[in-house]
Design a protein around this motif. Structure first.
Motif, PDB file in Angstrom:
ATOM      1  N   GLY A 151      99.368  46.012 108.205  1.00  0.00           N
ATOM      2  CA  GLY A 151      98.160  46.628 107.947  1.00  0.00           C
ATOM      3  C   GLY A 151      96.894  45.709 108.246  1.00  0.00           C
ATOM      4  N   ARG A 152      96.818  44.658 107.373  1.00  0.00           N
ATOM      5  CA  ARG A 152      95.843  43.826 107.472  1.00  0.00           C
ATOM      6  C   ARG A 152      95.698  43.158 108.814  1.00  0.00           C
ATOM      7  N   LEU A 153      96.505  42.918 109.562  1.00  0.00           N
ATOM      8  CA  LEU A 153      96.534  42.440 110.773  1.00  0.00           C
ATOM      9  C   LEU A 153      95.971  43.456 111.648  1.00  0.00           C
ATOM     10  N   LEU A 154      96.486  44.645 111.609  1.00  0.00           N
ATOM     11  CA  LEU A 154      95.946  45.820 112.524  1.00  0.00           C
ATOM     12  C   LEU A 154      94.360  46.047 112.316  1.00  0.00           C
ATOM     13  N   MET A 155      94.026  45.768 110.798  1.00  0.00           N
ATOM     14  CA  MET A 155      92.462  46.085 110.806  1.00  0.00           C
ATOM     15  C   MET A 155      91.626  44.866 111.479  1.00  0.00           C
ATOM     16  N   ARG A 156      92.328  43.899 111.486  1.00  0.00           N
ATOM     17  CA  ARG A 156      91.760  42.481 111.962  1.00  0.00           C
ATOM     18  C   ARG A 156      91.681  42.610 113.580  1.00  0.00           C
ATOM     19  N   ARG A 157      92.799  43.143 114.003  1.00  0.00           N
ATOM     20  CA  ARG A 157      92.706  43.526 115.662  1.00  0.00           C
ATOM     21  C   ARG A 157      91.837  44.409 115.958  1.00  0.00           C
ATOM     22  N   THR A 169      93.363  56.409 116.687  1.00  0.00           N
ATOM     23  CA  THR A 169      93.308  56.040 118.009  1.00  0.00           C
ATOM     24  C   THR A 169      93.235  54.451 117.808  1.00  0.00           C
ATOM     25  N   ALA A 170      92.281  53.679 117.071  1.00  0.00           N
ATOM     26  CA  ALA A 170      92.230  52.557 117.024  1.00  0.00           C
ATOM     27  C   ALA A 170      93.507  51.896 116.423  1.00  0.00           C
ATOM     28  N   ILE A 171      94.178  52.409 115.637  1.00  0.00           N
ATOM     29  CA  ILE A 171      95.310  51.733 115.280  1.00  0.00           C
ATOM     30  C   ILE A 171      96.750  51.934 116.285  1.00  0.00           C
ATOM     31  N   LEU A 172      96.464  53.008 116.853  1.00  0.00           N
ATOM     32  CA  LEU A 172      97.594  53.180 118.302  1.00  0.00           C
ATOM     33  C   LEU A 172      97.333  52.107 119.425  1.00  0.00           C
ATOM     34  N   GLN A 173      96.061  51.726 119.536  1.00  0.00           N
ATOM     35  CA  GLN A 173      95.607  50.545 120.558  1.00  0.00           C
ATOM     36  C   GLN A 173      95.966  49.282 120.002  1.00  0.00           C
ATOM     37  N   ALA A 174      95.823  49.127 118.644  1.00  0.00           N
ATOM     38  CA  ALA A 174      95.997  47.745 118.010  1.00  0.00           C
ATOM     39  C   ALA A 174      97.541  47.602 118.217  1.00  0.00           C
ATOM     40  N   LEU A 175      98.346  48.437 117.913  1.00  0.00           N
ATOM     41  CA  LEU A 175      99.807  48.511 117.871  1.00  0.00           C
ATOM     42  C   LEU A 175     100.188  48.283 119.411  1.00  0.00           C
ATOM     43  N   ARG A 176      99.375  48.445 120.335  1.00  0.00           N
ATOM     44  CA  ARG A 176      99.891  48.255 121.839  1.00  0.00           C
ATOM     45  C   ARG A 176      99.867  46.610 122.074  1.00  0.00           C
ATOM     46  N   GLN A 177      99.267  45.931 121.272  1.00  0.00           N
ATOM     47  CA  GLN A 177      99.309  44.670 121.238  1.00  0.00           C
ATOM     48  C   GLN A 177     100.762  44.102 120.687  1.00  0.00           C
ATOM     49  N   GLY A 178     101.292  44.676 120.043  1.00  0.00           N
ATOM     50  CA  GLY A 178     102.530  44.394 119.472  1.00  0.00           C
ATOM     51  C   GLY A 178     102.665  44.551 118.044  1.00  0.00           C
TER      52      GLY A 178
END
Length: 89
Positions: A19-25, A6-15
């Motif tokens: 991997g590391r950028l998604l962790m930071r988001r 869920t966290a990764i899906l939400q991070a990808l909603r930003q664009g």
């Protein structure tokens, strides 16, 4: 409780992101309360790709990063629907 998926899906909603950028988001969005490790992020991204919720592509950088490839991920149309459904829940 929010899952890594869920966290990764939400991070990808930003664009799109790697991997590391998604962790930071995820960390930024939760004020540092949730931190994802590479050992949880990459298997989730692979499963999301297999489920056709994300697509990926690889960019090979120049000398600035030593020529290492970076794989970017973005939501597919089905992935956007899934992320929106999970955000509403």
């Amino acid at each position: 409780m929010v899952t890594a998926r869920t966290a990764i899906l939400q991070a990808l909603r930003q664009g799109p992101g790697y991997g590391r950028l998604l962790m930071r988001r995820v960390s930024t969005a939760t004020g540092g309360r949730a931190a994802l490790a590479p050992g949880s992020v990459y298997p989730v991204l692979k499963a999301l790709e297999k489920a056709r919720l994300v697509r990926k592509w690889t960019v090979i950088a120049g000398r600035a990063r030593g020529g290492r490839a970076r794989t970017y991920y973005e939501l597919t149309v089905a992935g956007v629907r899934e992320a929106e459904a999970e955000a509403a829940a």
